[in-house]
Structures are given as structure tokens and as C-alpha cells.
Write an enzyme that holds these catalytic residues in place. Structure first.
Site, PDB file in Angstrom:
ATOM      1  N   ARG A  63       6.307  -0.815  -9.950  1.00  9.76           N
ATOM      2  CA  ARG A  63       6.384  -1.899  -9.003  1.00  9.76           C
ATOM      3  C   ARG A  63       7.215  -2.614  -9.015  1.00  9.76           C
ATOM      4  O   ARG A  63       7.687  -3.036  -7.802  1.00  9.76           O
ATOM      5  CB  ARG A  63       4.896  -2.563  -9.193  1.00  9.76           C
ATOM      6  CG  ARG A  63       4.432  -3.564  -8.367  1.00  9.76           C
ATOM      7  CD  ARG A  63       3.235  -3.930  -8.529  1.00  9.76           C
ATOM      8  NE  ARG A  63       2.696  -4.968  -7.533  1.00  9.76           N
ATOM      9  CZ  ARG A  63       2.467  -6.485  -7.869  1.00  9.76           C
ATOM     10  NH1 ARG A  63       2.587  -6.839  -8.930  1.00  9.76           N
ATOM     11  NH2 ARG A  63       2.453  -7.096  -6.578  1.00  9.76           N
ATOM     12  N   ASN A  94       1.995 -11.704  -9.098  1.00 11.68           N
ATOM     13  CA  ASN A  94       2.949 -10.893 -10.103  1.00 11.68           C
ATOM     14  C   ASN A  94       2.240 -10.641 -11.331  1.00 11.68           C
ATOM     15  O   ASN A  94       2.132 -11.461 -12.264  1.00 11.68           O
ATOM     16  CB  ASN A  94       4.213 -11.978 -10.377  1.00 11.68           C
ATOM     17  CG  ASN A  94       3.764 -13.355 -10.669  1.00 11.68           C
ATOM     18  OD1 ASN A  94       2.639 -13.416 -11.124  1.00 11.68           O
ATOM     19  ND2 ASN A  94       4.775 -14.323 -10.463  1.00 11.68           N
ATOM     20  N   ASP A 246      -7.593   3.122  -9.442  1.00  9.12           N
ATOM     21  CA  ASP A 246      -8.208   4.324  -9.181  1.00  9.12           C
ATOM     22  C   ASP A 246      -8.967   4.394 -10.579  1.00  9.12           C
ATOM     23  O   ASP A 246      -8.436   4.920 -11.305  1.00  9.12           O
ATOM     24  CB  ASP A 246      -7.154   5.508  -9.057  1.00  9.12           C
ATOM     25  CG  ASP A 246      -7.591   7.034  -8.923  1.00  9.12           C
ATOM     26  OD1 ASP A 246      -8.844   6.919  -8.946  1.00  9.12           O
ATOM     27  OD2 ASP A 246      -6.839   7.727  -9.244  1.00  9.12           O
TER      28      ASP A 246
HETATM   29  C1  HEM Z   1       2.218  -0.550   0.905  1.00 11.41           C
HETATM   30  C2  HEM Z   1       2.476  -1.868   0.548  1.00 11.41           C
HETATM   31  C3  HEM Z   1       1.829  -2.208  -0.626  1.00 11.41           C
HETATM   32  C4  HEM Z   1       1.167  -3.285  -0.809  1.00 11.41           C
HETATM   33  C5  HEM Z   1       0.507  -4.424   0.280  1.00 11.41           C
HETATM   34  C6  HEM Z   1       1.133  -3.420  -2.371  1.00 11.41           C
HETATM   35  C7  HEM Z   1       0.254  -4.660  -2.897  1.00 11.41           C
HETATM   36  C8  HEM Z   1      -0.216  -4.433  -4.456  1.00 11.41           C
HETATM   37  C9  HEM Z   1      -0.706  -5.599  -5.050  1.00 11.41           C
HETATM   38  C10 HEM Z   1      -1.342  -7.021  -4.391  1.00 11.41           C
HETATM   39  C11 HEM Z   1      -1.129  -5.115  -6.200  1.00 11.41           C
HETATM   40  C12 HEM Z   1      -1.831  -5.923  -7.371  1.00 11.41           C
HETATM   41  C13 HEM Z   1      -0.886  -6.916  -7.826  1.00 11.41           C
HETATM   42  C14 HEM Z   1      -1.690  -8.087  -8.571  1.00 11.41           C
HETATM   43  O1  HEM Z   1      -2.795  -8.040  -8.673  1.00 11.41           O
HETATM   44  O2  HEM Z   1      -0.905  -8.871  -9.297  1.00 11.41           O
HETATM   45  C15 HEM Z   1      -0.318  -3.907  -6.612  1.00 11.41           C
HETATM   46  C16 HEM Z   1       0.013  -3.311  -7.619  1.00 11.41           C
HETATM   47  C17 HEM Z   1       0.648  -2.065  -7.855  1.00 11.41           C
HETATM   48  N1  HEM Z   1       1.487  -1.652  -6.725  1.00 11.41           N
HETATM   49 FE1  HEM Z   1       1.441  -1.769  -4.901  1.00 11.41          FE
HETATM   50  N2  HEM Z   1       1.653  -2.572  -3.036  1.00 11.41           N
HETATM   51  C18 HEM Z   1       2.013  -1.823  -1.987  1.00 11.41           C
HETATM   52  C19 HEM Z   1       3.229  -0.503  -2.140  1.00 11.41           C
HETATM   53  C20 HEM Z   1       3.327  -0.232  -3.386  1.00 11.41           C
HETATM   54  C21 HEM Z   1       4.605   0.730  -3.591  1.00 11.41           C
HETATM   55  C22 HEM Z   1       5.530   1.223  -2.687  1.00 11.41           C
HETATM   56  C23 HEM Z   1       4.595   1.134  -4.886  1.00 11.41           C
HETATM   57  C24 HEM Z   1       5.536   1.913  -5.802  1.00 11.41           C
HETATM   58  C25 HEM Z   1       6.109   3.014  -5.280  1.00 11.41           C
HETATM   59  C26 HEM Z   1       3.694   0.274  -5.446  1.00 11.41           C
HETATM   60  C27 HEM Z   1       3.068   0.472  -6.626  1.00 11.41           C
HETATM   61  C28 HEM Z   1       2.184  -0.583  -7.423  1.00 11.41           C
HETATM   62  C29 HEM Z   1       1.653  -0.500  -8.783  1.00 11.41           C
HETATM   63  C30 HEM Z   1       1.839   0.662  -9.678  1.00 11.41           C
HETATM   64  C31 HEM Z   1       0.613  -1.320  -8.962  1.00 11.41           C
HETATM   65  C32 HEM Z   1       0.026  -1.812 -10.248  1.00 11.41           C
HETATM   66  C33 HEM Z   1       0.700  -2.571 -11.125  1.00 11.41           C
HETATM   67  C34 HEM Z   1       0.271  -2.864 -12.534  1.00 11.41           C
HETATM   68  O3  HEM Z   1      -0.655  -2.084 -12.947  1.00 11.41           O
HETATM   69  O4  HEM Z   1       0.766  -3.574 -13.094  1.00 11.41           O
HETATM   70  N3  HEM Z   1       2.913  -0.458  -4.671  1.00 11.41           N
HETATM   71  N4  HEM Z   1       0.269  -3.606  -5.291  1.00 11.41           N
HETATM   72  C1  LIG Z   2       3.980 -15.834 -11.261  1.00 12.80           C
HETATM   73  O1  LIG Z   2       4.133 -16.910 -10.452  1.00 12.80           O
HETATM   74  C2  LIG Z   2       3.861 -17.973 -10.781  1.00 12.80           C
HETATM   75  C3  LIG Z   2       3.794 -19.020  -9.559  1.00 12.80           C
HETATM   76  O2  LIG Z   2       3.460 -18.306  -8.464  1.00 12.80           O
HETATM   77  C4  LIG Z   2       4.543 -18.440 -11.961  1.00 12.80           C
HETATM   78  O3  LIG Z   2       4.376 -19.934 -12.357  1.00 12.80           O
HETATM   79  C5  LIG Z   2       4.673 -17.389 -12.809  1.00 12.80           C
HETATM   80  O4  LIG Z   2       5.681 -18.112 -13.983  1.00 12.80           O
HETATM   81  C6  LIG Z   2       5.366 -16.230 -12.597  1.00 12.80           C
HETATM   82  N1  LIG Z   2       5.379 -15.330 -13.313  1.00 12.80           N
HETATM   83  C7  LIG Z   2       6.558 -14.600 -13.898  1.00 12.80           C
HETATM   84  C8  LIG Z   2       6.472 -13.554 -14.862  1.00 12.80           C
HETATM   85  O5  LIG Z   2       7.532 -14.935 -13.300  1.00 12.80           O
END
Ligand code: HEM
Ligand SMILES: *[C@@H]1O[C@H](CO)[C@@H](O)[C@H](O)[C@H]1NC(C)=O
Ligand SMILES: *[C@@H]1O[C@H](CO)[C@@H](O)[C@H](O)[C@H]1NC(C)=O
Ligand SMILES: *[C@@H]1O[C@H](CO)[C@@H](O)[C@H](O)[C@H]1NC(C)=O
Ligand SMILES: *[C@@H]1O[C@H](CO)[C@@H](O)[C@H](O)[C@H]1NC(C)=O
Ligand SMILES: *[C@@H]1O[C@H](CO)[C@@H](O)[C@H](O)[C@H]1NC(C)=O
Length: 328
Positions: A63, A94, A246
Site C-alpha cells: 500500500r 494512514n 478479506d
Molecule cells: C482503487 C482505489 C483504492 C482505494 C480507494 C483504496 C483505499 C484503501 C483504504 C481506505 C484502505 C484502509 C486504510 C485504513 O483504514 O487506514 C486500504 C487498505 C489497503 N490497500 Fe487500498 N485502496 C485502493 C487501491 C489499492 C491499491 C492499488 C493497492 C496496492 C496495489 C492497495 C493496497 C491496499 C492494502 C494492501 C491495504 C491494507 C493495508 C494494511 O493492512 O495495512 N489499495 N485501501
Molecule cells: C496520520 O495522520 C495523522 C493526521 O491526519 C497524523 O497525526 C499522524 O501522525 C499520521 N501518521 C503517520 C504515521 O504519519
């Protein structure tokens, strides 16, 4: 139209210049073969050694690579700390917190071997690939030679990285801006087969869909929504609980994501959006009906493409000494 000899010559010279310019600016397989021959192996060994104790890092790292590439190209701008400007890092949501020190540890290792040679941008790209391979996911080529940028702006992360509430048109525009097509959009979204999200990224779908509290997103399977409300995101102010995208296979890179999306159980509106047009829906069904090997091969192509977005090469940018700071 008639061209004089003179203008033919000019066109020829321009072509040669363009050719030299473009060959100079290419990434290449094992770019550090001469300058730091052990670099890629060092990174791979470090990742393989650590990922088994922390498999969830793979999701974080891929990500991070995506977020890096979508803002100013794959130039490690995502790693820069805020200065007088707020950096990309500070853009919500983030979940990437743990990833930053992991990259820093790799950087120190590589700096000890060859100071000032290997870019932070390449480290992100390599570590992302290696970590996905380490959890049994797809392998893809990571040609190297990226150089690091010096600018990181929260506002640019906001405008270039799709939000979980994005509809298909917005997704197509934002991916299109990066030279990625519908096929890439569907394939790369498949990375949501691993990892987690916090509730605030999607709880509007459960509690406040139309801006009226109590409304729900009709495109989300109602049984699944009820489960999420009962066991995961228990109320509208529960922002930080963690949900597997998932469920049951958050560390397994499989076809689970696509079958969830077809069952209307994708977590984000952006996941649900993929079946709102016949073009993208047919990619979803095609990938799902194919083999895991085929998914991996297609995913690999799109990842390699993503890893090339607006890269800085040659004399552009710099090789940062510390990934969080621009060289002084
Ligand atoms: C299509 C548009 C996409 C949107 C709107 C999107 C949005 C998000 C959001 C909102 C999260 C959760 C983050 C959080 O709760 O802080 C997430 C997680 C994640 N995204 Fe996406 N994403 C997109 C595309 C992608 C792409 C292109 C990749 C990599 C090739 C990706 C890989 C991941 C992974 C692996 C996570 C899980 C992160 C974790 O477990 O730390 N995403 N995404
Ligand atoms: C994520 O964003 C928040 C504010 O939007 C910030 O305070 C925090 O430091 C950020 N986390 C990292 C790892 O940079
Ligand atoms: C970057 O910011 C993080 C979080 O605020 C901090 O822990 C780290 O020491 C900073 N890195 C550098 C090199 O200043
Ligand atoms: C998609 O979202 C954008 C931005 O929120 C909005 O302007 C547009 O009308 C939406 N398009 C469709 C087809 O719903
Ligand atoms: C519900 O959504 C609306 C519109 O997006 C927003 O203004 C409001 O603050 C939300 N209510 C709650 C309780 O989150
Ligand atoms: C919302 O849910 C969280 C997590 O289960 C709980 O700690 C909190 O007390 C709840 N808040 C309200 C207003 O019900």
C-alpha cells in the site's frame, strides 16, 4: 506535403535526441549490479527474515508503494516527514505506521554496505515485492534506478489518491492520470485480498450513507452489513476498530477479494464501484474464473506498470541519506 532535405535532417536529429533522452531515463533490471551488487539480495534477505513474524507488513508495504507512486511518481515522497508543509504521510487514512521504521531499518543496512547509492524509492518498490512474495503472493519484476524526490505535500495525496468513497468515474480518472487503465484498476484493487481497514474508512456505508444518520449503502450486502455492525464497527463513533478486508485470509494473496466484490461484500464503495460498469465487472469475473496463476501473472504486469509511474532517473532527484529527510 513536400519536405526539404533540411527538414528531414532536423527531424532525424530530433529523433536521435529523443532516443538518447529516453534511453537515459529508463529503469533497468538490477540497476545496482555494479554500484552495490548485494543491495537487492540484502533487502530480500531482510524482508524474508522478518515477514514471517509480521506478515501484516506485506499489506502495509504494498500500500505504501501504491501511495508513493500515485503522488509525484514513485520517488519515496511518501516517506518524507512534514516540515513547514504537512507531508503526504499526514494525510488520513494512514495505517502505514509500522512500515516507516521497517524501511528505515532496510535503508541503514544498505547504507552500511554502500553509502549514498540505493534510493529510498527503490527500497520501497523492492521491499513491497519481496514481502508479497514472502507471504506466497505474486512475484513481479522490479527494475531499479529510481531516484528520490524532495517534495511531499498532504494536499497532493488528497487529490491523487482515491478515497474509499470514490465512485467508478473518479477511480478511472485518478488511475487514468497515472497512465493506468480499467484492467489495471481492477487488478491492482485485488491487493485488497490482504490487509485490514479501520472502521472510519467505510462506516458511512453502515450508519450514515445519505448524510442522514441511520441510512445504509444499498450496494453493500445487507447480511454482511448487519454482521459488521454487530461484531466489528459497533456504532458510528467507533472509528478505530480493525476489520479484515478479506475475512479469514488477510495474509493470503488469493482470489477472495473478487468473489467478495461479486457478492457485494467489498468493504469500500471503491470496491463496490468495480461492478457498476460492464467493462470493469467483466474484468472482475474474468479474473475470478481464471486460475490463481493467471491472477498473479496479470497482477504482476499491472504492478510493474505502477512501479514505473513518473520515476525520476539519471540525474533527476537525489539519493536520500535518510528516507524521512531531504539531503541538506
Ligand atoms: C482503487 C482505489 C483504492 C482505494 C480507494 C483504496 C483505499 C484503501 C483504504 C481506505 C484502505 C484502509 C486504510 C485504513 O483504514 O487506514 C486500504 C487498505 C489497503 N490497500 Fe487500498 N485502496 C485502493 C487501491 C489499492 C491499491 C492499488 C493497492 C496496492 C496495489 C492497495 C493496497 C491496499 C492494502 C494492501 C491495504 C491494507 C493495508 C494494511 O493492512 O495495512 N489499495 N485501501
Ligand atoms: C496520520 O495522520 C495523522 C493526521 O491526519 C497524523 O497525526 C499522524 O501522525 C499520521 N501518521 C503517520 C504515521 O504519519
Ligand atoms: C520523522 O518523523 C517521525 C515521527 O514524527 C520521527 O519518529 C522520526 O524520528 C522522524 N525522522 C527523522 C529522520 O527526523
Ligand atoms: C462521482 O463522484 C464525483 C466526485 O464526488 C461526482 O462529482 C460525480 O458526479 C460522481 N459520478 C457519478 C456517476 O456518480
Ligand atoms: C453524516 O454524514 C453527513 C454528510 O456527510 C455529515 O455531515 C455528518 O457529520 C455525518 N454524521 C455523523 C454523526 O457522522
Ligand atoms: C461505540 O463502540 C465502541 C467500541 O465498541 C465503544 O467503546 C463505545 O462506548 C461505543 N459508543 C457509543 C456512543 O455507543
Amino acid at each position: 506535403m513536400k519536405m526539404s532535405r533540411h527538414s528531414y535532417l532536423r527531424v532525424l536529429i530530433l529523433c536521435i535526441i529523443a532516443f538518447i533522452g529516453s534511453t537515459e531515463a529508463q529503469l533497468q533490471q538490477n540497476f545496482y549490479a555494479k554500484s552495490c551488487p548485494n543491495a537487492e539480495k540484502l533487502i530480500q534477505n531482510f524482508v524474508y527474515e522478518h515477514i514471517h513474524n509480521a506478515p501484516s507488513l506485506a499489506a502495509t508495504l504494498i500500500r505504501m508503494h501504491f501511495h508513493d507512486c500515485f503522488v509525484r511518481g514513485c520517488d519515496a515522497s511518501v516517506l518524507l516527514n512534514s516540515t513547514s508543509n504537512q507531508a503526504e504521510k499526514d494525510a488520513p487514512p494512514n495505517l502505514t505506521l509500522r512500515g516507516f521504521d521497517f524501511i528505515d531499518r532496510i535503508k541503514s543496512l544498505v547504507e552500511a554496505e554502500c553509502p549514498g547509492v540505493v534510493s529510498c524509492a527503490d527500497i520501497i518498490a523492492l521491499a513491497a515485492r519481496d514481502s508479497i512474495v514472502a507471504i506466497g503472493g505474486p512475484n513481479w519484476n522490479v527494475p531499479t534506478g529510481r531516484r528520490d524526490g524532495s517534495i511531499s505535500l498532504l494536499a497532493e495525496a488528497r487529490s491523487n489518491i482515491p478515497a474509499p468513497t470514490s465512485n467508478l468515474t473518479t477511480l478511472q480518472t485518478l488511475f487514468g492520470n497515472q497512465g493506468l487503465d480499467n484492467n489495471d484498476l481492477v487488478l491492482l484493487s485485488g491487493a485488497h485480498t490482504i490487509g485490514v481497514s479501520i472502521c472510519s474508512s467505510f462506516s458511512n456505508r453502515l450508519y450514515n450513507f445519505t448524510g442522514v444518520v441511520g441510512t445504509q449503502d444499498p450496494s453493500l450486502d445487507s447480511e454482511y452489513a448487519a454482521n459488521l455492525k454487530r461484531f466489528k464497527c459497533k456504532n458510528i463513533s467507533d472509528t478505530n476498530s480493525i476489520v479484515e478486508m478479506d475475512p479469514g485470509s488477510r495474509n493470503t494473496f488469493d482470489l477472495g477479494y473478487y468473489s467478495l466484490v461479486l457478492k457485494r461484500r467489498g468493504l469500500f464503495q471503491s470496491d463496490a464501484a468495480l461492478i457498476t460498469s460492464p467493462v470493469t465487472k467483466s474484468v472482475v469475473t474474468r479474473v475470478l474464473q481464471g486460475s490463481l496463476e493467471n491472477f498473479f501473472a496479470e497482477f504482476a504486469k499491472s504492478m510493474e506498470k505502477m512501479g514505473r509511474i513518473n520515476v525520476k532517473t539519471g540525474t533527476q532527484g537525489e539519493i536520500r541519506k535518510q528516507c524521512a529527510l531531504v539531503n541538506s
